[in-house]
Each structure stands twice: as structure tokens, then as C-alpha cells.
Design an enzyme around this catalytic site. Structure first.
Site, short mmCIF file in Angstrom:
data_model
loop_
_atom_site.label_atom_id
_atom_site.label_comp_id
_atom_site.label_asym_id
_atom_site.label_seq_id
_atom_site.Cartn_x
_atom_site.Cartn_y
_atom_site.Cartn_z
N ALA A 1 -10.18 -5.15 16.05
CA ALA A 1 -9.84 -6.58 16.13
C ALA A 1 -8.66 -6.89 15.21
O ALA A 1 -7.72 -7.59 15.59
CB ALA A 1 -11.05 -7.43 15.74
N SER B 1 -2.61 0.66 14.70
CA SER B 1 -3.40 1.87 14.94
C SER B 1 -3.65 2.02 16.44
O SER B 1 -3.68 1.02 17.18
CB SER B 1 -4.76 1.75 14.24
OG SER B 1 -5.65 2.72 14.73
N GLY C 1 0.83 -1.21 0.00
CA GLY C 1 0.00 0.00 0.00
C GLY C 1 0.85 1.26 0.00
O GLY C 1 0.57 2.21 0.71
N ASN D 1 2.00 -2.20 5.47
CA ASN D 1 1.25 -0.95 5.67
C ASN D 1 -0.18 -1.01 5.14
O ASN D 1 -1.06 -0.31 5.64
CB ASN D 1 2.01 0.20 4.98
CG ASN D 1 1.17 1.45 4.83
OD1 ASN D 1 0.95 2.18 5.79
ND2 ASN D 1 0.67 1.70 3.63
N ASP E 1 -2.70 -7.74 -4.74
CA ASP E 1 -3.66 -7.57 -3.65
C ASP E 1 -3.20 -8.47 -2.51
O ASP E 1 -3.14 -9.70 -2.66
CB ASP E 1 -5.05 -7.99 -4.18
CG ASP E 1 -6.14 -7.85 -3.13
OD1 ASP E 1 -5.84 -7.88 -1.92
OD2 ASP E 1 -7.30 -7.72 -3.55
N VAL E 2 -2.88 -7.88 -1.37
CA VAL E 2 -2.31 -8.67 -0.27
C VAL E 2 -3.27 -9.73 0.27
O VAL E 2 -2.85 -10.65 0.96
CB VAL E 2 -1.79 -7.79 0.90
CG1 VAL E 2 -0.71 -6.83 0.44
CG2 VAL E 2 -2.92 -7.06 1.61
N LYS F 1 -6.31 -4.83 14.02
CA LYS F 1 -5.04 -4.21 14.42
C LYS F 1 -4.51 -4.83 15.72
O LYS F 1 -3.29 -4.99 15.87
CB LYS F 1 -5.23 -2.69 14.57
CG LYS F 1 -5.54 -1.96 13.25
CD LYS F 1 -4.45 -2.12 12.20
CE LYS F 1 -4.62 -1.13 11.05
NZ LYS F 1 -3.63 -1.34 9.98
N ARG G 1 0.01 5.82 -1.59
CA ARG G 1 -0.49 7.10 -1.05
C ARG G 1 -0.47 7.08 0.48
O ARG G 1 -0.15 6.06 1.09
CB ARG G 1 -1.89 7.40 -1.58
CG ARG G 1 -2.91 6.34 -1.28
CD ARG G 1 -4.18 6.62 -2.10
NE ARG G 1 -4.99 5.44 -2.23
CZ ARG G 1 -5.93 5.06 -1.37
NH1 ARG G 1 -6.16 5.77 -0.31
NH2 ARG G 1 -6.62 3.95 -1.57
N TYR H 1 -11.97 -3.10 12.72
CA TYR H 1 -10.65 -2.48 12.60
C TYR H 1 -9.81 -2.72 13.87
O TYR H 1 -8.64 -3.08 13.79
CB TYR H 1 -10.86 -0.98 12.35
CG TYR H 1 -9.65 -0.20 11.93
CD1 TYR H 1 -9.09 -0.34 10.66
CD2 TYR H 1 -9.06 0.72 12.80
CE1 TYR H 1 -7.99 0.40 10.28
CE2 TYR H 1 -7.96 1.47 12.43
CZ TYR H 1 -7.43 1.31 11.17
OH TYR H 1 -6.33 2.05 10.80
#
Ligand code: NDP
Length: 245
Positions: free
Chosen positions: A159, A144, A14, A92, A65-66, A161, A17, A157
Site C-alpha cells: 500500500a 518496490s 536513509g 529512499n 527522522d523523515v 509503495k 546503508r 508495504y
């Protein structure tokens, strides 16, 4: 003076950007050859590469695409054949799909976990194998503040991270004696597309420093963790969040 990260090949997922782009530029500025991964936004990835080349750096873009294990492995194998090494891996790539849990669709839950957790597995495994053989490597994952602080609408999100941080701690313990360091950077609110809908009036209330962070402020910590200046740091989560506790 020799650049901090000279002769290192870095892969940034990623990287087109936002925070990923800032990491690519920071690693390139410090001498790394940077592989800028993207999934859909080719234009941004090419712009990132353009900025690297303009400032005298070196690199390339690569599309995968990961969340797709076969496509990811095929591309990483090809990169390893071409360069002989990937010394620095920055996990990332990430997405958010916020929704109150009672309303959250199975797709919203799965997409976020797949990108962060399955993506970590798909990318890290083939990269790690050659690091183990070489007995050297640096892995950084971007988590995060939401891994630690609960936020309404972010069960998926948080869960993902929190899982990522756990995976990195255990992996760090597994490979520490093999000369491989694994760390996590956990940003707070950083000025990228991801937070474009965040209500700005709340910033002063929730961030002690009273402002959002810049992608470059995250990138500099990532660069530090990938350098020999961080030679005794592994298995750690470093917060970059303006004092959110
Ligand atoms: P952006 O939305 O600006 O960028 C996300 C990047 O991830 C894009 O380059 C996108 O590529 C890539 N990506 C998404 N899914 C995939 C996939 N399946 N395969 C490969 N690449 C993918 O986000 P940010 O720069 O803000 O976020 C970067 C990281 O930092 C994420 O992990 C995010 O969770 C984390 N973070 C961000 C915070 C913030 O406030 N901005 C705060 C805390 C953490 P493409 O466009 O090509 O699809």
C-alpha cells in the site's frame, strides 16, 4: 570530461546503508555533493561519508527522522541556508514490517505508511519549494516490485509503495513545466539487510535472472534519472528486478 552531476547538491534519505549507501556513492562518484541522511545508524552514515571522501568526493551527514515533519523541515531549511540549493532529492528511506493482515498491528501498518508516504511529503515539500523557484530539480523515489505484485504479509508495504508511485506520477505532472523531473525506481529483491530473512531457495523460482540484485545496480539507474541523459523522462516507474513481471 566534466562529471555528469558536477555542481549538484544531492540529499539521499536513509543514505547510510543498503541501496541508499550505493546511491550516495554513485552520485558522489559522478560529481555531486552528497548529503547522507540517517535516522538512527550514525556509524553507517559516517562510513558512507568516509567512502565518499576517500574517493575524492564531497558531502556531509545529517540526522533526521523523515516521519517527523518539524525535525525534517528544520534540517532541510538549515541545509538550504548552508548550500543555497538542493538539486537532487532521493526519497529512499523505507522500512518493512511484514505480517499477515489478520495479525498486523496498527503500529506495523502505520510505521510503514508513515515512513514511505508521510516521509515523502515531509521531505519533498520543503525541497520542492526551492526547486520551483529555481525552475530545476530532480526527484527520485525508491518504490518496490511489491507496489505492483502482491506478496503475502506485505499489505502495509504494498500500500505504501503503490501510494508513493501514485504521488510521484501526479507530482511529475504538476511540475513538469517547471523544469523538475520526478521519477520512481522500483527494485525487486536487492542484497541488503532488508531481505536477510528471505528464503534463498525461492530466488531461482521467482526471479527470471536467477539471482538477487546488487544495490549498485539500482544506484546506476538513479544516477541516470538525475542526469541530463534522462532529459525527457518524467513520471515514470523504472523496474530494476531481474525480470520479475
Ligand atoms: P535498509 O533496511 O538496508 O536501509 C533502510 C534505510 O532507511 C536505513 O538507512 C535507515 O536509516 C533508513 N530509514 C528508515 N526509516 C527512516 C526514517 N524514518 N527516517 C530516515 N531514515 C530512515 O533497506 P534497503 O537499503 O534495502 O532499502 C532502501 C529502500 O529500497 C527502501 O525504501 C526499501 O523499501 C526499498 N526496497 C528495497 C528492496 C530490497 O530488496 N532491499 C526491494 C525493493 C525496495 P537508519 O538505519 O539510520 O534508521
Amino acid at each position: 570530461m566534466k562529471p555528469l552531476l558536477s555542481n549538484q547538491v544531492a540529499l539521499v534519505t536513509g543514505g547510510g546503508r543498503g541501496i541508499g549507501q550505493a546511491i550516495c556513492l554513485e552520485l558522489a562518484k559522478n560529481g555531486s555533493y552528497v548529503i547522507v541522511n540517517f535516522r538512527s545508524d550514525r556509524k553507517s552514515a559516517e562510513q558512507t561519508l568516509g567512502l565518499i571522501l576517500q574517493t575524492g568526493g564531497k558531502g556531509e551527514t545529517v540526522c533526521f527522522d523523515v516521519t517527523d515533519p518539524m525535525e525534517t523541515e528544520k534540517n532541510i531549511d538549515a541545509l538550504l541556508k548552508c548550500h543555497g540549493t538542493i538539486d537532487i532529492l532521493i526519497n529512499n528511506a523505507g522500512v518493512a514490517a511484514d505480517s499477515l493482515f489478520v495479525l498486523m498491528s496498527s503500529e506495523e501498518w502505520t510505521q510503514v505508511l508513515n515512513t514511505t508516504l508521510q516521509g515523502f511529503y515531509n521531505v519533498t515539500k520543503p525541497v520542492l519549494k526551492q526547486m520551483v523557484t529555481k525552475k530545476r530539480g530532480f526527484i527520485v523515489a525508491i518504490s518496490s516490485v511489491s507496489a505492483r505484485l502482491g506478496h503475502r504479509g506485505q499489505t502495509n508495504y504494498s500500500a505504501a509503495k503503490a501510494g508513493l508511485e501514485g504521488a510521484c506520477r501526479s507530482l511529475a505532472a504538476e511540475v513538469a513545466r517547471l523544469g523538475i523531473r520526478v521519477n520512481v525506481v522500483a527494485p525487486g529483491l536487492i542484497e541488503t539487510e532488508m531481505i536477510q530473512d528471505f528464503p534463498r531457495e525461492m530466488i531461482k523460482q521467482i526471479i527470471p535472472m536467477g539471482r538477487v540484485g546488487l544495490p549498485e545496480e539500482v544506484a546506476r539507474v538513479v544516477r541516470f534519472l538525475c542526469s541530463d541523459d534522462a532529459s525527457y523522462i518524467t513520471g515514470q516507474v523504472i523496474s530494476v528486478n531481474g525480470g520479475m513481471i
